[in-house]
Design a protein around this motif. Structure first.
Motif, short mmCIF file in Angstrom:
data_model
loop_
_atom_site.label_atom_id
_atom_site.label_comp_id
_atom_site.label_asym_id
_atom_site.label_seq_id
_atom_site.Cartn_x
_atom_site.Cartn_y
_atom_site.Cartn_z
N ASP A 8 50.38 34.38 31.33
CA ASP A 8 49.64 35.56 30.86
C ASP A 8 50.12 36.82 31.62
N CYS A 9 49.81 37.97 31.06
CA CYS A 9 50.03 39.23 31.76
C CYS A 9 48.68 39.91 31.95
N ILE A 10 48.42 40.37 33.15
CA ILE A 10 47.07 40.84 33.48
C ILE A 10 47.10 42.20 34.17
N ASN A 11 46.17 43.04 33.77
CA ASN A 11 45.89 44.25 34.54
C ASN A 11 44.54 44.07 35.21
N PHE A 12 44.43 44.43 36.47
CA PHE A 12 43.15 44.32 37.15
C PHE A 12 42.16 45.30 36.52
N ASP A 13 40.88 44.96 36.60
CA ASP A 13 39.88 45.81 35.94
C ASP A 13 39.72 47.16 36.63
N PHE A 45 34.01 38.42 49.34
CA PHE A 45 34.89 37.58 48.53
C PHE A 45 34.58 37.71 47.03
N ILE A 46 33.30 37.62 46.69
CA ILE A 46 32.93 37.66 45.27
C ILE A 46 33.09 39.06 44.69
N SER A 47 32.69 40.09 45.45
CA SER A 47 32.80 41.43 44.85
C SER A 47 34.27 41.84 44.73
N ALA A 48 35.12 41.38 45.67
CA ALA A 48 36.56 41.64 45.54
C ALA A 48 37.08 40.98 44.26
N ALA A 49 36.64 39.75 44.02
CA ALA A 49 37.08 39.04 42.80
C ALA A 49 36.60 39.76 41.54
N LEU A 50 35.35 40.25 41.58
CA LEU A 50 34.79 40.94 40.41
C LEU A 50 35.53 42.24 40.10
N MET A 51 36.00 42.91 41.15
CA MET A 51 36.72 44.17 40.91
C MET A 51 38.11 43.90 40.32
N LEU A 52 38.64 42.73 40.61
CA LEU A 52 39.92 42.35 39.99
C LEU A 52 39.68 41.94 38.55
N ASN A 53 38.63 41.17 38.35
CA ASN A 53 38.33 40.63 37.02
C ASN A 53 36.82 40.48 36.89
N THR A 54 36.21 41.37 36.13
CA THR A 54 34.74 41.36 36.04
C THR A 54 34.20 40.09 35.37
N GLU A 55 35.09 39.29 34.77
CA GLU A 55 34.61 38.11 34.06
C GLU A 55 34.71 36.82 34.86
N VAL A 56 35.00 36.87 36.15
CA VAL A 56 35.08 35.62 36.92
C VAL A 56 33.71 34.92 36.89
N ASN A 57 33.74 33.60 37.06
CA ASN A 57 32.49 32.84 37.07
C ASN A 57 31.92 32.86 38.49
N ILE A 58 30.87 33.65 38.67
CA ILE A 58 30.33 33.86 40.02
C ILE A 58 29.83 32.55 40.64
N ASP A 59 29.09 31.78 39.85
CA ASP A 59 28.52 30.53 40.40
C ASP A 59 29.62 29.61 40.93
#
Ligand SMILES: [Zn+2]
Length: 711
Positions: free
Chosen positions: A144-149, A398-412
């Motif tokens: 895939d090709c991805i742009n961070f959010d 860790f989680i907020s960094a992940a969310l800023m990269l991709n708002t759709e990550v599965n938080i749980d």
């Protein structure tokens, strides 16, 4: 039997899917190759070293850039092909074939991050790699090709500021990304000619700058050149903000640029544009704040942006486009969007009056980041506990960094993975507690206070019973835990001892409270001293010195417990008497219970034990039939200029509606930020008493009284 099979298939299916996507990454040996340019080659070297560092076996990693005898054999095996291309249209691209994985990235930061991600995924299936020092991966290496959010991502938690963590998390950091931040322009100024300062009503005032000043420009330019260079090698960001006041320069030049007495945008924009033109490789930011709220008239160049605060938006809940704060926010964003494509948000993820009590911010952050993404926001500075420790700070980073990269990550899933990795011995306890915090708060659909004391906290995001159970469980498991995990849990337990004391304080003589009431006398439960002793371990942790943003020193907090509360028994004849409020009450102070609950307030914190009235003169009445023996009345008032708390300028005391005493301000004693009035009296043969507190200045001051003590 068929029933069992049916479930079995469904259970297996998701596991199978997940492992298939990572399985082909595994290989007998790994060959690292790269495109032929110097940046890609450098990346290949970095990758080789990282792989070697994590590898538990020798001779399984090869690289074209590293001389190696078995290189030819390696060629038959899986290859990792790397391209670092600043012109790539995406942040990263992954292409997987049966024999090769190709990784393309846009910048060096992402190049390092993605190698850590790859090693984290690989170490799960190829046990010749250690997962030591690696956080769980948040991507799964599908083609895939991805742009961070968001392109600027800063979770301003303590963990993000620690060495190397921003690189591992692929986040930004005020310390390393900005050459100038906040209202700090004054710090770089050395020469101070009169024209440096704002002309207000024909007078130069040193409290504000004139942004058309040649000297201000020259000094800023020199500061940038001397400390950050021209930006060709490393790019920095600079925030240009007027000083934190409403003064605007209306000198001849600033007026000609378009300044008005309330709008400094024209001159500030002129100043920023000059810098942006002089340093095309650096980035300059203005702020939509106080006198620079209005966007400029002209379109701004590519290296100019704006920082907009989200303080007016509710925190802790999903945003609704139809509600007024969201509508105003969208309007503001759209107005700026016409002038610049670089809109950053100054967002929030903490209760700034309590860093230590666990606050669930992640579910709502996901919802709000989705909202911000929709309006093409480019960057987020997520203001939180910063340089101070907060409970679950590492997880939240860790989680907020992940969310800023991709708002759709599965938080749980990420919460579970994080605790499993970082707290392997007790991950279940931590996961269950933290997830329950998020889920319970989400179900309430309430916003959390950005500045809230323990009573507001208990009304919003904290369940006292669940917390107390978690605190007990933590205390039990720490002695059985080993190594680094034990150390981290000891620190968490120390921080949570603050919360345990706070719950004790708020719940008074209830089962979870700290107090035992016996008629008109109170004593403390023996456990209170243990909670305080546990909190005092803060001395072992340099980052654990404050429980809140401003004036939150833990030594002061602990001392307040010792001097005000642990010295029992405490006596107050008024404890069981009803106090009637005859004047109007502030919203959160409809009952007067705080005035005779037998608990003194904390001079250092207006949330702690103070009955607050900001509306007007306060009038209280109570019976004296139970107070016939009393000889003295003692009143304590909080003094805190910043929050406009002043003792009353006058106190009138009426016995059976006859004015008996009128105490003036001069009669008070001041002790450690508390004003104390003591009045001698005789209630013998009387029926009731009325107290009237006259405010210092109506509408501009508040009265905070912790206890009406009668003895
Ligand atoms: Zn001026």
């Amino acid at each position: 039997m068929w029933r069992f099979n049916y479930f079995f298939i469904f259970l297996l299916f998701p596991i199978f899917c997940f492992s298939q996507s990572t399985y082909s990454l595994k290989s007998d040996v790994y060959l690292i190759t790269s495109a032929n340019d110097s940046k890609s080659k450098e990346w290949a070297n970095y990758t080789y070293n990282q792989f070697e560092q994590q590898s538990l076996e020798k001779n399984i990693i090869y690289s074209t850039s590293v001389e190696n005898a078995s290189y030819k054999d390696a060629k038959k095996n899986n290859g990792i092909y790397l391209v670092l291309d600043p012109n790539l249209a995406y942040d990263y691209c992954i292409e997987k074939t049966s024999t090769k994985i190709s990784l393309k990235v846009k910048n060096e930061k992402t190049s390092k991050w993605i190698i850590n991600q790859l090693l984290a995924v690989l170490s799960k299936t190829d046990h010749r790699f250690s997962s030591h020092n690696l956080l769980p991966a948040i991507i799964d290496f599908k083609t895939d090709c991805i742009n961070f959010d968001f392109s600027y991502r800063e979770p301003h938690f303590y963990y993000n500021l620690q060495k190397n963590n921003a690189a591992i998390l692929n986040t930004n950091n005020v310390e390393t990304d900005w050459g100038l931040w906040g209202h700090n322009l004054h710090k770089i100024i050395t020469k101070k000619p009169p024209t440096l300062y704002a002309e207000v009503n024909h007078k130069r005032l040193p409290q504000q700058f004139c942004f058309s000043s040649v000297s201000l420009y020259q000094q800023t330019l020199n500061y940038i050149v001397n400390n950050y260079g021209n930006g060709k090698k490393v790019t920095y960001r600079f925030m240009i903000m007027p000083n934190d006041n409403k003064l605007v320069c209306t000198c001849k030049h600033c007026l000609s640029l378009g300044n008005t007495t309330s709008n400094a945008t024209p001159a500030v924009t002129y100043f920023i544009k000059k810098l942006a033109e002089r340093f095309p490789n650096h980035h300059f930011f203005t702020s939509a704040y106080l006198t620079t709220k209005t966007p400029p008239k002209e379109k701004l160049t590519k290296n100019i942006g704006v920082m907009i605060s989200t303080i007016e938006l509710p925190k802790g809940i999903a945003l609704n486009e139809q509600q007024t704060p969201s509508r105003n926010f969208i309007k503001q964003v759209n107005a700026w969007k016409e002038k610049t494509e670089n809109i950053y948000l100054w967002d929030y993820a903490a209760n700034f009056d309590d860093y230590l009590t666990p606050i669930p911010v992640l579910y709502a952050l996901q919802e709000q980041l989705r909202f911000f993404k929709k309006f093409a926001i480019k960057g987020v500075f997520l203001n939180a506990n910063g340089y101070d420790y907060a409970s679950f700070d590492d997880l939240k980073t860790f989680i907020s960094a992940a969310l800023m990269l991709n708002t759709e990550v599965n938080i749980d899933n990420l919460i579970k993975a994080f605790f499993q990795k970082e707290y392997p011995e007790n991950h279940a306890l931590l996961t269950n507690y933290y997830l329950s915090l998020e889920k319970n708060f989400k179900a309430k659909r309430k916003k959390y206070p950005l500045y809230g004391g323990i009573r507001e906290i208990l009304n919003t995001y904290l369940d006292a019973t669940a917390f107390t159970q978690f605190y007990k469980d933590l205390e039990k498991i720490i002695p059985k835990t080993t190594g680094n995990e034990k150390e981290k849990l000891k620190k968490l337990f120390t921080a949570l001892s603050y919360t345990r004391l706070q719950i004790g304080y708020a719940l008074e003589d209830k089962p979870l409270g700290f107090l035992i009431k016996n008629n008109t006398q109170t004593t403390i439960k023996p456990r209170t001293k243990q909670w305080l002793a546990s909190l005092k371990a803060y001395k072992n942790y340099p980052e654990l010195k404050n429980y809140k943003e401003a004036d939150g020193a833990l030594p002061v907090y602990c001392e307040a417990w010792e001097t005000n509360l642990l010295n029992t028994p405490y006596k107050n004849f008024l404890i069981n008497t009803k106090i009637e409020l005859l004047s109007e009450a502030d919203e959160s102070f409809k009952t007067t219970r705080l005035l005779n609950n037998g608990i003194l307030g904390f001079a250092s914190d207006y949330h702690q034990g103070w009955y607050i009235n900001s509306i007007g003169n306060m009038v209280l009445k109570f019976t004296t039939l139970t107070l016939q023996q009393a000889k003295t009345i003692k009143l304590r008032f909080l003094m805190h200029e910043k929050h406009k708390f002043y003792p009353p300028k006058k106190i009138e005391l009426y016995i059976d509606d006859v004015l008996k005493e009128s105490k003036l301000k001069e009669n008070l004693i001041i002790e450690n930020g508390v004003a104390i009035y003591t009045i001698n009296l005789n209630f013998s043969g009387t029926e009731n008493v009325k107290l009237k507190f006259i405010q210092k200045e109506l509408g501009k001051s508040s009265i905070a009284c912790d206890e009406i003590q009668i003895f």
